[in-house]
Write a protein that holds these residues in place. Structure first.
Motif, PDB file in Angstrom:
ATOM      1  N   LYS A 180       0.847  -1.193   0.000  1.00  0.00           N
ATOM      2  CA  LYS A 180       0.000   0.000   0.000  1.00  0.00           C
ATOM      3  C   LYS A 180       0.887   1.249   0.000  1.00  0.00           C
ATOM      4  O   LYS A 180       1.977   1.257   0.544  1.00  0.00           O
ATOM      5  CB  LYS A 180      -0.900   0.026   1.241  1.00  0.00           C
ATOM      6  CG  LYS A 180      -1.817  -1.175   1.401  1.00  0.00           C
ATOM      7  CD  LYS A 180      -2.924  -1.169   0.386  1.00  0.00           C
ATOM      8  CE  LYS A 180      -4.072  -2.109   0.757  1.00  0.00           C
ATOM      9  NZ  LYS A 180      -3.674  -3.483   1.057  1.00  0.00           N
ATOM     10  N   ARG A 181       0.377   2.319  -0.601  1.00  0.00           N
ATOM     11  CA  ARG A 181       1.076   3.605  -0.571  1.00  0.00           C
ATOM     12  C   ARG A 181       0.366   4.528   0.411  1.00  0.00           C
ATOM     13  O   ARG A 181      -0.862   4.623   0.410  1.00  0.00           O
ATOM     14  CB  ARG A 181       1.133   4.248  -1.957  1.00  0.00           C
ATOM     15  CG  ARG A 181       1.941   3.450  -2.970  1.00  0.00           C
ATOM     16  CD  ARG A 181       2.298   4.298  -4.178  1.00  0.00           C
ATOM     17  NE  ARG A 181       3.303   5.298  -3.844  1.00  0.00           N
ATOM     18  CZ  ARG A 181       4.619   5.070  -3.839  1.00  0.00           C
ATOM     19  NH1 ARG A 181       5.089   3.868  -4.136  1.00  0.00           N
ATOM     20  NH2 ARG A 181       5.463   6.040  -3.541  1.00  0.00           N
ATOM     21  N   VAL A 182       1.158   5.180   1.242  1.00  0.00           N
ATOM     22  CA  VAL A 182       0.612   6.083   2.246  1.00  0.00           C
ATOM     23  C   VAL A 182       1.273   7.449   2.078  1.00  0.00           C
ATOM     24  O   VAL A 182       2.319   7.574   1.432  1.00  0.00           O
ATOM     25  CB  VAL A 182       0.857   5.547   3.673  1.00  0.00           C
ATOM     26  CG1 VAL A 182       0.167   4.204   3.868  1.00  0.00           C
ATOM     27  CG2 VAL A 182       2.356   5.421   3.959  1.00  0.00           C
ATOM     28  N   ALA A 183       0.656   8.468   2.648  1.00  0.00           N
ATOM     29  CA  ALA A 183       1.220   9.820   2.614  1.00  0.00           C
ATOM     30  C   ALA A 183       1.736  10.169   4.004  1.00  0.00           C
ATOM     31  O   ALA A 183       1.080   9.883   5.011  1.00  0.00           O
ATOM     32  CB  ALA A 183       0.167  10.829   2.168  1.00  0.00           C
ATOM     33  N   ASP A 199       5.201  13.428   1.166  1.00  0.00           N
ATOM     34  CA  ASP A 199       5.638  12.401   0.218  1.00  0.00           C
ATOM     35  C   ASP A 199       4.741  11.166   0.305  1.00  0.00           C
ATOM     36  O   ASP A 199       4.203  10.836   1.364  1.00  0.00           O
ATOM     37  CB  ASP A 199       7.079  11.966   0.515  1.00  0.00           C
ATOM     38  CG  ASP A 199       8.108  12.972   0.027  1.00  0.00           C
ATOM     39  OD1 ASP A 199       7.710  13.934  -0.653  1.00  0.00           O
ATOM     40  OD2 ASP A 199       9.302  12.795   0.336  1.00  0.00           O
ATOM     41  N   SER A 200       4.638  10.489  -0.825  1.00  0.00           N
ATOM     42  CA  SER A 200       3.968   9.192  -0.871  1.00  0.00           C
ATOM     43  C   SER A 200       5.032   8.107  -0.760  1.00  0.00           C
ATOM     44  O   SER A 200       6.089   8.198  -1.385  1.00  0.00           O
ATOM     45  CB  SER A 200       3.202   9.046  -2.187  1.00  0.00           C
ATOM     46  OG  SER A 200       2.710   7.729  -2.348  1.00  0.00           O
ATOM     47  N   SER A 232       9.415   2.345   1.834  1.00  0.00           N
ATOM     48  CA  SER A 232      10.347   2.557   0.712  1.00  0.00           C
ATOM     49  C   SER A 232      11.724   1.957   0.971  1.00  0.00           C
ATOM     50  O   SER A 232      12.744   2.561   0.662  1.00  0.00           O
ATOM     51  CB  SER A 232      10.467   4.054   0.404  1.00  0.00           C
ATOM     52  OG  SER A 232       9.225   4.585   0.009  1.00  0.00           O
ATOM     53  N   ASP A 287      -0.927   9.482   6.720  1.00  0.00           N
ATOM     54  CA  ASP A 287      -2.271   9.563   6.141  1.00  0.00           C
ATOM     55  C   ASP A 287      -2.500   8.290   5.334  1.00  0.00           C
ATOM     56  O   ASP A 287      -1.879   8.082   4.293  1.00  0.00           O
ATOM     57  CB  ASP A 287      -2.368  10.801   5.241  1.00  0.00           C
ATOM     58  CG  ASP A 287      -3.740  10.933   4.588  1.00  0.00           C
ATOM     59  OD1 ASP A 287      -4.628  10.105   4.881  1.00  0.00           O
ATOM     60  OD2 ASP A 287      -3.912  11.864   3.781  1.00  0.00           O
ATOM     61  N   ALA A 337      -4.565   7.739   1.385  1.00  0.00           N
ATOM     62  CA  ALA A 337      -3.973   7.601   0.048  1.00  0.00           C
ATOM     63  C   ALA A 337      -4.009   6.157  -0.429  1.00  0.00           C
ATOM     64  O   ALA A 337      -4.014   5.881  -1.624  1.00  0.00           O
ATOM     65  CB  ALA A 337      -2.530   8.112   0.059  1.00  0.00           C
ATOM     66  N   ALA A 338      -4.034   5.222   0.532  1.00  0.00           N
ATOM     67  CA  ALA A 338      -4.092   3.799   0.187  1.00  0.00           C
ATOM     68  C   ALA A 338      -5.522   3.279   0.199  1.00  0.00           C
ATOM     69  O   ALA A 338      -5.753   2.075   0.099  1.00  0.00           O
ATOM     70  CB  ALA A 338      -3.238   2.995   1.165  1.00  0.00           C
TER      71      ALA A 338
END
Length: 298
Positions: A31-34, A76-77, A95, A210, A213-214
């Motif tokens: 998953k991508r998060v902010a 950043d994501s 990352s 946050d 975003a995911a």
């Protein structure tokens, strides 16, 4: 406790921890998060203590930013690349998890061996000591000086090369630190809660990450103390919130009745106190972004 009983408990605890990790990995990884805060360029990451009165030690946080630089910036994501559950720790790696793991070469030293005395130099030293004829002794000494000077010149060249190589390596390490990601370390007193759910992990990190975003959302008030949850239900939209800017707070609550500044590690923290109706709202800001607040009755 009898040895047999202890062994049984340990045998049961290991699969339970593995199940926790499997569930969290399945939920979060990929998953991508902010990010809401800057993340240091180190595998030490950011320590968060969900069950402590103060979840984040801002002095330690500031020191790590200063020492290692910023790998991921607020806004950043980042992809969740690994989740690990240990006895009293949940690692949420972003990352890559940060520079400094066992696979990373974090030493800036470079080994280039110096030139040692050659057999010829050793033979000349011996000949100079043993020669009795003054003229011949002088000739041998001149030969020895020539051989020795060549060796010392080469070693000076190697010293310069070593310095340059170490500087280049420092630059590479710095670059890798800033591109190696970072991590959150959720540290619990005693042990990670049994059967911990993804929603609880998100609640613990809601101040710093946050998850929307995911496509993930959590009601953090479900995991707050009863009084705080009650406050959030009583006046939704009119309470302070972490991440609120100073300008937003002053528009919402009016001019502060008290303003003060102090430092926590490398961070400048501004405290604003607002009074509204029968409530005293004490807020703390870092770079004009709210990081903490408390609400008490007047």
């Amino acid at each position: 406790m009898a040895p047999c009983a202890a062994a049984i408990l340990m045998a049961l605890a290991a699969p339970a921890a593995a199940q926790n990790e499997d569930a969290l990995r399945s939920f979060f990884e990929g998953k991508r998060v902010a990010l809401k805060i800057d993340m240091p360029g180190t595998s030490d990451g950011v320590d968060v203590r969900p069950d402590a009165g103060r979840a984040l030690d801002y002095r330690q946080y500031g020191d790590r930013l200063k020492t290692y630089g910023v790998a991921l910036r607020a806004g950043d994501s980042a992809a969740v690349t690994l989740v690990k559950v240990k006895k009293d720790l949940i690692e949420v790696q972003l990352s890559g998890g940060g520079f400094g793991t066992f696979r990373d070469d974090s030493s800036s030293s470079v080994s280039i061996p110096s030139v040692q005395k050659s057999d010829r130099e050793k033979e000349l030293e011996k000949s100079v000591r043993e020669e009795t004829d003054p003229r011949r002794k002088r000739e041998l000494r001149e030969q020895l000086e020539d051989v020795r000077n060549r060796r010392e010149r080469e070693n000076r060249r190697i010293d310069v090369e070593r310095i340059w190589a170490e500087e280049r390596k420092k630059e590479r390490i710095a670059w890798e630190r800033l591109h190696g990601g970072s991590r959150f370390n959720l540290r619990y007193s005693g042990a990670v809660p049994a059967g911990i759910r993804p929603e609880e992990v998100m609640a613990a990190l809601a101040e710093y990450v946050d998850f929307s975003a995911a496509g993930l959302e959590t009601r953090t008030e479900d995991f707050l103390p009863d009084a705080a949850a009650a406050d959030s239900r009583l006046s939704p939209g009119n309470l302070p919130r972490k991440g609120m800017t100073r300008a937003e707070a002053e528009r919402e609550f009016g001019s502060p009745t008290e303003v003060s500044d102090h430092r926590e590690g490398g961070l400048a923290v501004t405290t604003l106190v607002f009074v509204r109706d029968e409530q005293r709202i004490a807020t703390e800001f870092v770079e004009d972004v709210m990081v903490r607040y408390t609400i008490t009755s007047k």
